[in-house]
Design a protein around this motif. Sequence first.
Motif, PDB file in Angstrom:
ATOM      1  N   THR A   9       0.914  -1.026  -0.021  1.00 16.06           N
ATOM      2  CA  THR A   9       0.172  -0.005   0.055  1.00 16.06           C
ATOM      3  C   THR A   9       0.730   1.371  -0.144  1.00 16.06           C
ATOM      4  N   GLU A  79       2.552  -2.098   4.701  1.00 18.95           N
ATOM      5  CA  GLU A  79       1.760  -0.878   4.645  1.00 18.95           C
ATOM      6  C   GLU A  79       2.736   0.315   4.505  1.00 18.95           C
ATOM      7  N   CYS A 108      -6.428  -2.428   6.554  1.00 18.88           N
ATOM      8  CA  CYS A 108      -5.405  -3.241   6.265  1.00 18.88           C
ATOM      9  C   CYS A 108      -5.339  -4.622   7.118  1.00 18.88           C
TER      10      CYS A 108
END
Length: 357
Positions: A9, A79, A108
């Motif tokens: 991400t 992340e 997430c």
Amino acid sequence: MSTRRILITGGAGFVGSTLALSFKRDEPGAEVIAFDNLRRRGSEVTLSRLRAGGVSFVHGDVRNREDLEAVGAVELLVECSAEPSVHAGYDGSPDYLVHTNLLGLIHCLEHLRRTGGELVFLSTSRVYPIASLRALPLVPEGDRLVITEGASGPGWSRAGIDEHFPLEGGRSLYGATKLSGELMIREYVEMYGMKAVINRCGVLAGPWQMGKVDQGFAVLWVARHVYGGELAYMGFGGEGRQVRDLLHVDDLYELVRLQAADLGRHNGAVYNVGGGPEVSVSLRELTRWCEQVSGRSVPITRRPETRPADIPYYVSDCSRVRELTGWKPTRPAGRIVEDIHRWLIEHRAALEPILGA
Ligand SMILES: NC(=O)c1ccc[n+]([C@@H]2O[C@H](COP(=O)([O-])OP(=O)(O)OC[C@H]3O[C@@H](n4cnc5c(N)ncnc54)[C@H](O)[C@@H]3O)[C@@H](O)[C@H]2O)c1
């Protein structure tokens, strides 16, 4: 055997794109997906680079659960999406910061809880409180501030700040979203048996960082020396003696790859991750590196006023992660400046409109 799927991400950002491309290079059989809403200026420049490196791109937003659901199950999620500025929210609403950094992380976590998969989280040294960092006993020595000889306290010494540094006190909204995220991760590890590791990163630097005054100062510094423009020593009397450690993004990748290969070993761990004392610079020293590498100098003004989130000194003590993994940064400050300098010159046409003065 099914293909291993790795989701990054913030994958069009500085760290995310570097990690995505490096994972794909070292694990060509894996499907590596960069997920990003392209909010950060310059992230769009990265798309052709991701394509060329065999990384898939998904235009999505971590604030929307459905965007993550549409990606499907992954074995590993790194992340890297964030509003990464420590000054965010001071002069306006914290909505975007909270929704992306905290709610986005929870999305997430939820995605991984429902579909399986492990997490590497990029937290920040900014979880440590501003007032306590400002209270460190610092003295000028040459062009930088240093911790007074022989001084040490809970979680700090001349070797840097370690994970025991006390957490009481304000830390900026950015730091608060990251620390809150860490607490949520801890609960998912304990309650749902998720595997996750938390890296509290100091300043990261290297090519493909779209540096700004408030985030990515090393690139900004080199860019002014290459493309021209002014710089300012801001805060703490405007002397440019404040110190940060720098970690080359490729050094970070090497650690993340080690962790991802054996997440069970790092499960629930929190690590301070940075260049440490050996790869630390003051702004004045960074100026000297830039002058040496670029052969140019630029006007530098002094702005003595200190902004609310500024700190005079942060150097990571990475002993915990080093003792467990043997990892340590291998790229010194001069190498970081050289890599950024080369990148700015090679990609001048694309980068000057973004990073020029
Ligand atoms: N760069 C540093 O010095 C540093 C230091 C410590 C921690 N970190 C952390 O590392 C991570 C990566 O930072 P970076 O330097 O690559 O920042 P970056 O701004 O280059 O990358 C972040 C990416 O996230 C994307 N993004 C923002 N909001 C989003 C959303 N709602 N949904 C999807 N994507 C979104 C942006 O478009 C951008 O491409 C962040 O979590 C940051 O907090 C960075």
